[in-house]
Write an enzyme that holds these catalytic residues in place. Structure first.
Site, PDB file in Angstrom:
ATOM      1  N   HIS A 199       0.829  -1.208   0.000  1.00  0.00           N
ATOM      2  CA  HIS A 199       0.000   0.000   0.000  1.00  0.00           C
ATOM      3  C   HIS A 199       0.864   1.259   0.000  1.00  0.00           C
ATOM      4  O   HIS A 199       1.739   1.405   0.847  1.00  0.00           O
ATOM      5  CB  HIS A 199      -0.923   0.010   1.235  1.00  0.00           C
ATOM      6  CG  HIS A 199      -1.983  -1.028   1.154  1.00  0.00           C
ATOM      7  ND1 HIS A 199      -3.219  -0.778   0.623  1.00  0.00           N
ATOM      8  CD2 HIS A 199      -1.983  -2.327   1.522  1.00  0.00           C
ATOM      9  CE1 HIS A 199      -3.939  -1.882   0.672  1.00  0.00           C
ATOM     10  NE2 HIS A 199      -3.216  -2.837   1.209  1.00  0.00           N
ATOM     11  N   PRO A 200       0.578   2.161  -0.923  1.00  0.00           N
ATOM     12  CA  PRO A 200       1.320   3.434  -0.950  1.00  0.00           C
ATOM     13  C   PRO A 200       0.798   4.376   0.131  1.00  0.00           C
ATOM     14  O   PRO A 200      -0.321   4.193   0.633  1.00  0.00           O
ATOM     15  CB  PRO A 200       1.009   3.984  -2.337  1.00  0.00           C
ATOM     16  CG  PRO A 200      -0.358   3.470  -2.635  1.00  0.00           C
ATOM     17  CD  PRO A 200      -0.394   2.084  -2.009  1.00  0.00           C
ATOM     18  N   GLU A 247      -9.033   4.329  -5.015  1.00  0.00           N
ATOM     19  CA  GLU A 247      -9.220   4.231  -3.568  1.00  0.00           C
ATOM     20  C   GLU A 247      -8.838   5.516  -2.846  1.00  0.00           C
ATOM     21  O   GLU A 247      -9.404   5.839  -1.810  1.00  0.00           O
ATOM     22  CB  GLU A 247      -8.420   3.043  -3.015  1.00  0.00           C
ATOM     23  CG  GLU A 247      -8.988   1.716  -3.431  1.00  0.00           C
ATOM     24  CD  GLU A 247      -8.131   0.534  -3.060  1.00  0.00           C
ATOM     25  OE1 GLU A 247      -8.615  -0.600  -3.217  1.00  0.00           O
ATOM     26  OE2 GLU A 247      -6.978   0.711  -2.626  1.00  0.00           O
ATOM     27  N   ILE A 306      -5.473   3.001   5.886  1.00  0.00           N
ATOM     28  CA  ILE A 306      -6.878   3.269   6.159  1.00  0.00           C
ATOM     29  C   ILE A 306      -7.663   2.875   4.920  1.00  0.00           C
ATOM     30  O   ILE A 306      -7.159   2.981   3.802  1.00  0.00           O
ATOM     31  CB  ILE A 306      -7.111   4.756   6.511  1.00  0.00           C
ATOM     32  CG1 ILE A 306      -8.544   4.984   6.987  1.00  0.00           C
ATOM     33  CG2 ILE A 306      -6.754   5.664   5.343  1.00  0.00           C
ATOM     34  CD1 ILE A 306      -8.754   6.356   7.636  1.00  0.00           C
ATOM     35  N   ALA A 328      -9.541   3.990   2.459  1.00  0.00           N
ATOM     36  CA  ALA A 328      -9.737   5.360   1.979  1.00  0.00           C
ATOM     37  C   ALA A 328     -10.958   5.516   1.077  1.00  0.00           C
ATOM     38  O   ALA A 328     -11.398   6.632   0.824  1.00  0.00           O
ATOM     39  CB  ALA A 328      -8.488   5.825   1.234  1.00  0.00           C
TER      40      ALA A 328
END
Length: 169
Positions: free
Chosen positions: A73-74, A89, A121, A123
């Site tokens: 995940h970035p 997202e 999170i 998002a």
């Protein structure tokens, strides 16, 4: 339930060759342990069965497995270039002001320094301000508490991504 009542996207997923299914699952979650658990319990009669298996696999992930999942995940506000899933997202940050983007960068760095991993999170559907407020709130958590929040958020992300996977025809 018979295969004729299984949704087409789920039926397709159920019959994918193992390597192709593993690749598809890795696009949903970077944890190899999670993906292998989901592969081991195929075929799924319903999408809900798949989501329940995902939740169960998520609950069993070790700290190292969670680290592997988070590595996929970035940071919020910096989606992976060329990755439509990441951009979709995090779309709540797309129209954010330069000031909010700069604040999120600072908060992401402070969070990563405190916890040793990216702020994670779900998002989808959140505004940039909501994500900023969440990182502000969560940065004060204990590492143990934050790890469990991350596990929950990752589970939500996985469900959304699995839904997209099995709803495609």
């Amino acid at each position: 339930m018979t295969s004729t009542s299984t949704p087409p996207g789920l039926a397709r997923f159920n019959t994918l060759e193992e390597h192709a299914a593993l690749t598809a699952l890795h696009e949903a979650c970077a944890s190899t342990a999670w993906a292998k658990r989901l592969l081991a319990t195929r075929p799924y009669a319903t999408s809900e069965d798949l989501y329940a298996a995902s939740d169960a696999a998520m609950a069993e992930l070790t700290a190292a497995d969670l680290d592997e999942a988070m590595a996929g995940h970035p940071p919020i506000g910096r989606p992976k270039p060329g990755d439509p899933t990441s951009a979709r997202e995090q779309s709540g940050m797309a129209g954010a002001s330069d000031a909010l983007k700069a604040e999120m960068l600072e908060l992401n760095l402070a969070y990563q320094e405190r916890f040793g991993h990216v702020f994670l999170i779900c998002a989808t559907g959140r505004t940039g301000e909501q994500m900023r407020d969440a990182v502000r709130e969560r940065i004060g958590n204990t590492p143990e508490r934050e790890r469990e929040i991350v596990r929950t958020e990752l589970g939500k992300i996985n469900r959304i991504r699995l839904a997209r996977l099995v709803e495609e025809d």
